[in-house]
Design an enzyme around this catalytic site. Structure first.
Site, PDB file in Angstrom:
ATOM      1  N   CYS A  25      -7.987   5.363  -5.553  1.00  0.00           N
ATOM      2  CA  CYS A  25      -7.304   5.319  -6.831  1.00  0.00           C
ATOM      3  C   CYS A  25      -8.005   6.151  -7.686  1.00  0.00           C
ATOM      4  O   CYS A  25      -9.279   6.819  -7.386  1.00  0.00           O
ATOM      5  CB  CYS A  25      -7.792   3.747  -7.657  1.00  0.00           C
ATOM      6  N   ALA A  38      -5.900   2.833 -13.580  1.00  0.00           N
ATOM      7  CA  ALA A  38      -4.648   1.931 -13.581  1.00  0.00           C
ATOM      8  C   ALA A  38      -4.461   0.703 -13.293  1.00  0.00           C
ATOM      9  O   ALA A  38      -5.143   0.514 -12.074  1.00  0.00           O
ATOM     10  CB  ALA A  38      -3.126   2.835 -12.902  1.00  0.00           C
ATOM     11  N   ALA A  39      -3.749  -0.253 -13.484  1.00  0.00           N
ATOM     12  CA  ALA A  39      -3.821  -1.595 -13.290  1.00  0.00           C
ATOM     13  C   ALA A  39      -2.802  -1.637 -12.036  1.00  0.00           C
ATOM     14  O   ALA A  39      -1.669  -2.128 -12.224  1.00  0.00           O
ATOM     15  CB  ALA A  39      -3.483  -2.474 -14.243  1.00  0.00           C
ATOM     16  N   HIS A  40      -3.017  -1.336 -10.903  1.00  0.00           N
ATOM     17  CA  HIS A  40      -2.181  -1.811  -9.842  1.00  0.00           C
ATOM     18  C   HIS A  40      -2.784  -2.086  -8.579  1.00  0.00           C
ATOM     19  O   HIS A  40      -3.963  -2.491  -8.568  1.00  0.00           O
ATOM     20  CB  HIS A  40      -1.396  -0.374  -9.375  1.00  0.00           C
TER      21      HIS A  40
END
Length: 40
Positions: A25, A38-40
């Site tokens: 990430c 990022a929110a993944h």
């Protein structure tokens, strides 16, 4: 990324990579203590 190029070490000092065996990430430094990801 198609057509991209590798960055030199230190070229983008605010960028962060989190590279673990399970996933990778990216993030950006928003202060000396915090990284925004990022929110993944």
């Amino acid at each position: 990324i198609f057509g991209g190029t590798f960055a030199k070490n230190g070229e983008y000092p605010w960028m962060v990579v989190i590279d673990l065996p399970e996933f990778a990430c990216g993030g950006v430094l928003i202060s000396k203590k915090f990284v925004l990801t990022a929110a993944h």
